[in-house]
Scaffold this motif. Sequence first.
Motif, PDB file in Angstrom:
ATOM      1  N   SER A  46      24.242  12.330  38.143  1.00 47.23           N
ATOM      2  CA  SER A  46      23.516  12.373  39.415  1.00 47.23           C
ATOM      3  C   SER A  46      23.586  13.786  39.998  1.00 47.23           C
ATOM      4  N   PRO A  47      22.449  14.337  40.450  1.00 49.83           N
ATOM      5  CA  PRO A  47      22.334  15.769  40.755  1.00 49.83           C
ATOM      6  C   PRO A  47      23.322  16.309  41.777  1.00 49.83           C
ATOM      7  N   HIS A  48      23.656  15.519  42.799  1.00 44.64           N
ATOM      8  CA  HIS A  48      24.499  16.058  43.869  1.00 44.64           C
ATOM      9  C   HIS A  48      25.959  16.162  43.481  1.00 44.64           C
ATOM     10  N   ALA A  49      26.359  15.494  42.393  1.00 45.18           N
ATOM     11  CA  ALA A  49      27.784  15.383  42.059  1.00 45.18           C
ATOM     12  C   ALA A  49      28.376  16.725  41.634  1.00 45.18           C
ATOM     13  N   ARG A  50      29.586  16.998  42.095  1.00 48.28           N
ATOM     14  CA  ARG A  50      30.300  18.207  41.696  1.00 48.28           C
ATOM     15  C   ARG A  50      31.275  17.947  40.547  1.00 48.28           C
ATOM     16  N   ASN A  51      31.492  16.676  40.236  1.00 48.64           N
ATOM     17  CA  ASN A  51      32.311  16.287  39.092  1.00 48.64           C
ATOM     18  C   ASN A  51      32.001  14.831  38.766  1.00 48.64           C
ATOM     19  N   MET A  52      32.568  14.336  37.700  1.00 47.28           N
ATOM     20  CA  MET A  52      32.278  12.966  37.267  1.00 47.28           C
ATOM     21  C   MET A  52      32.752  11.934  38.281  1.00 47.28           C
ATOM     22  N   GLU A  53      33.833  12.245  38.993  1.00 48.83           N
ATOM     23  CA  GLU A  53      34.371  11.292  39.967  1.00 48.83           C
ATOM     24  C   GLU A  53      33.437  11.118  41.157  1.00 48.83           C
ATOM     25  N   ASP A  56      27.257   9.304  41.538  1.00 47.49           N
ATOM     26  CA  ASP A  56      26.788   7.956  41.861  1.00 47.49           C
ATOM     27  C   ASP A  56      26.393   7.202  40.609  1.00 47.49           C
ATOM     28  N   TYR A  57      25.896   7.941  39.629  1.00 47.48           N
ATOM     29  CA  TYR A  57      25.527   7.317  38.356  1.00 47.48           C
ATOM     30  C   TYR A  57      25.627   8.355  37.242  1.00 47.48           C
ATOM     31  N   VAL A  58      25.792   7.873  36.028  1.00 44.22           N
ATOM     32  CA  VAL A  58      25.753   8.708  34.824  1.00 44.22           C
ATOM     33  C   VAL A  58      24.958   7.942  33.777  1.00 44.22           C
ATOM     34  N   ILE A  59      24.077   8.646  33.077  1.00 45.36           N
ATOM     35  CA  ILE A  59      23.243   8.039  32.036  1.00 45.36           C
ATOM     36  C   ILE A  59      23.541   8.720  30.708  1.00 45.36           C
ATOM     37  N   GLN A 181      34.594  14.184  30.334  1.00 51.19           N
ATOM     38  CA  GLN A 181      33.951  15.494  30.292  1.00 51.19           C
ATOM     39  C   GLN A 181      34.987  16.595  30.108  1.00 51.19           C
ATOM     40  N   PHE A 182      34.709  17.506  29.185  1.00 51.32           N
ATOM     41  CA  PHE A 182      35.522  18.699  28.980  1.00 51.32           C
ATOM     42  C   PHE A 182      34.687  19.901  29.408  1.00 51.32           C
ATOM     43  N   VAL A 183      35.232  20.757  30.260  1.00 51.50           N
ATOM     44  CA  VAL A 183      34.475  21.886  30.791  1.00 51.50           C
ATOM     45  C   VAL A 183      35.179  23.196  30.447  1.00 51.50           C
ATOM     46  N   ASP A 184      34.392  24.272  30.420  1.00 54.36           N
ATOM     47  CA  ASP A 184      34.947  25.599  30.151  1.00 54.36           C
ATOM     48  C   ASP A 184      35.152  26.362  31.459  1.00 54.36           C
ATOM     49  N   CYS A 185      34.061  26.796  32.092  1.00 53.68           N
ATOM     50  CA  CYS A 185      34.145  27.517  33.371  1.00 53.68           C
ATOM     51  C   CYS A 185      33.461  26.675  34.445  1.00 53.68           C
ATOM     52  N   PRO A 186      34.203  25.859  35.188  1.00 60.09           N
ATOM     53  CA  PRO A 186      33.593  24.955  36.167  1.00 60.09           C
ATOM     54  C   PRO A 186      33.058  25.689  37.389  1.00 60.09           C
ATOM     55  N   HIS A 187      32.113  25.024  38.090  1.00 58.07           N
ATOM     56  CA  HIS A 187      31.561  25.540  39.334  1.00 58.07           C
ATOM     57  C   HIS A 187      31.848  24.542  40.453  1.00 58.07           C
ATOM     58  N   GLN A 188      31.929  25.049  41.684  1.00 57.83           N
ATOM     59  CA  GLN A 188      32.229  24.179  42.821  1.00 57.83           C
ATOM     60  C   GLN A 188      31.032  23.372  43.274  1.00 57.83           C
ATOM     61  N   TRP A 189      29.824  23.792  42.923  1.00 53.03           N
ATOM     62  CA  TRP A 189      28.623  23.164  43.469  1.00 53.03           C
ATOM     63  C   TRP A 189      27.905  22.234  42.481  1.00 53.03           C
TER      64      TRP A 189
END
Length: 208
Positions: A46-53, A56-59, A181-189
């Motif tokens: 979902s576009p607004h999410a800053r992380n998986m937690e 609102d939804y994941v497809i 999810q595994f991330v390399d360089c995360p962003h806050q937004w």
Amino acid sequence: VKLPMVMTSALIFGNGFIKVVWDPTLREGLGDIAFVPVDASHVFISPHARNMEEADYVIHAENLPRSRVNMMFPGVLGKENDGAMAPELSLNRPAISQINQGGASSARPTVKTNDAPGSLGTVSSDSFEPNTDDLVSVLEQWKRVVGPDGRYTLEQRVVLNEKEAFRRDWPYTRGRIPLVQFVDCPHQWTAWATGEVQQVEKLQIEIN
């Protein structure tokens, strides 16, 4: 083998995903948890999410052989779902040498079912066939909903070839979306991270 594959994807593209599924073929038919790497380009958060937690939804969308779909979701695949509605979801694509001069693939790869549920088949390197009738486009959505008691729960929705097969309350009590999810360089937004290649891409363009 699976974890290094996912970590390599995270280093290059910024994101890697492992899907946690139940494999009924493990432990001599008793079933067990399995971990399946998935293509990050087939995961939609979902576009607004800053992380998986916060999502609102994941497809998760992919093309699977009919035999695999029947094993994952017994009794829900009908004849009206024949043919893959979204062939571009196939992870294994023809190599450049197997694409005709007109720019379009002259044939599609033969897909063989592998041993992991919820994963794509493997492509035969010596055989390409134009028929994709054995593939089914599977979209799994996990959506957070507010229950009668005010607590968040998960709802699973499965769509096969653009037709809803079923929706149900996610049966696992922890309420976590079964994608890690595994991330390399995360962003806050945003939930989408940046990979190592993207860090040096602009610099390399300037140097060139």
